[in-house]
Motif scaffolding. Structure first.
Motif, PDB file in Angstrom:
ATOM      1  N   LYS A  66     -78.424  -0.885 -35.764  1.00 22.14           N
ATOM      2  CA  LYS A  66     -77.605  -1.866 -35.045  1.00 22.14           C
ATOM      3  C   LYS A  66     -77.137  -1.255 -33.722  1.00 22.14           C
ATOM      4  N   ARG A  67     -76.683   0.010 -33.806  1.00 24.00           N
ATOM      5  CA  ARG A  67     -76.250   0.746 -32.618  1.00 24.00           C
ATOM      6  C   ARG A  67     -76.352   2.235 -32.931  1.00 24.00           C
ATOM      7  N   VAL A  68     -76.700   3.009 -31.912  1.00 22.78           N
ATOM      8  CA  VAL A  68     -76.756   4.456 -32.045  1.00 22.78           C
ATOM      9  C   VAL A  68     -75.793   5.045 -31.022  1.00 22.78           C
ATOM     10  N   THR A  69     -74.885   5.901 -31.506  1.00 23.98           N
ATOM     11  CA  THR A  69     -73.984   6.624 -30.617  1.00 23.98           C
ATOM     12  C   THR A  69     -74.231   8.113 -30.820  1.00 23.98           C
ATOM     13  N   LEU A  70     -73.707   8.896 -29.901  1.00 26.78           N
ATOM     14  CA  LEU A  70     -73.944  10.332 -29.930  1.00 26.78           C
ATOM     15  C   LEU A  70     -72.628  11.092 -29.956  1.00 26.78           C
ATOM     16  N   LEU A  71     -72.554  12.067 -30.857  1.00 26.81           N
ATOM     17  CA  LEU A  71     -71.435  12.996 -30.909  1.00 26.81           C
ATOM     18  C   LEU A  71     -71.991  14.388 -30.627  1.00 26.81           C
ATOM     19  N   ALA A  72     -71.405  15.055 -29.639  1.00 24.13           N
ATOM     20  CA  ALA A  72     -71.743  16.447 -29.340  1.00 24.13           C
ATOM     21  C   ALA A  72     -70.453  17.247 -29.353  1.00 24.13           C
ATOM     22  N   MET A  73     -70.457  18.350 -30.038  1.00 27.07           N
ATOM     23  CA  MET A  73     -69.258  19.179 -30.068  1.00 27.07           C
ATOM     24  C   MET A  73     -68.954  19.722 -28.677  1.00 27.07           C
TER      25      MET A  73
END
Length: 183
Positions: A130-137
């Motif tokens: 549905k949606r892709v988000t990105l988490l980067a430390m």
């Protein structure tokens, strides 16, 4: 002949600060994606996978519901293997379909953006989210492709001769984030 390169390390985040940052990121995910049942956390090897599991634990503590999580190795989707070299690929392990899910890709450090580009291509072969988000430390800048994290623990601009190391107990036997520079 052994590598005699000397590295200088600067601690960016201590173990305590790292833990607090991960908890903050978990809260931000819940604010943006309140429907936990649609959430799928996907870690990118190596430390992104461990970070994914830690985030899933904190999200479960905050929401009272388990959060599905898995691993996606984008190695064979990279367009820069000649430059970065190959490593033994880790098996992709997703607990369910990505179709119609709110997927959060998780990586320890974003640099050129090519790993994330490859991960998006790999993820597409597993379904349509549905949606892709990105988490980067850590976002260390120097992007080669126009990809930015939606959730970011710390921005640390670096030069090309510096690296950022996220160290997690399960992998490294210590915790923290360190800026490393070859001398």
């Amino acid at each position: 002949m052994p590598d005699e390169t000397v590295k200088k390390e600067i601690e960016i985040l201590s173990k305590k600060e790292l833990d607090r940052t991960i908890k903050r990121l978990a809260s931000q995910i819940l604010e943006k994606i309140p429907n936990i049942s649609s959430l799928l956390l996907v870690g990118i090897p190596t430390r992104g996978v461990y970070l994914c599991k830690i985030l899933a634990k904190y999200l479960e503590e905050l929401s009272g519901q388990p959060v599905e999580n898995g691993c996606l190795d984008p190695t064979f989707h990279r367009d820069d293997l000649a430059r970065v070299g190959t490593r033994i690929a880790q098996a992709t392990d997703l607990p369910s379909s990505v179709d119609d899910r709110e997927v959060v890709l998780i990586d320890d450090v974003i640099y050129t953006g090519r790993t994330i580009k490859a991960a998006l291509e790999a993820l597409h072969s597993w379904g349509r989210a549905k949606r892709v988000t990105l988490l980067a430390m850590v976002d260390r800048g120097n992007r080669e492709v126009p990809i930015q994290p939606d959730f970011c623990g710390r921005v640390v601009p670096t030069s090309k001769d510096e690296t950022i190391d996220l160290r997690l107990w399960e992998v490294d036997g210590e915790e923290g984030i360190f800026l490393c520079k070859k001398l």
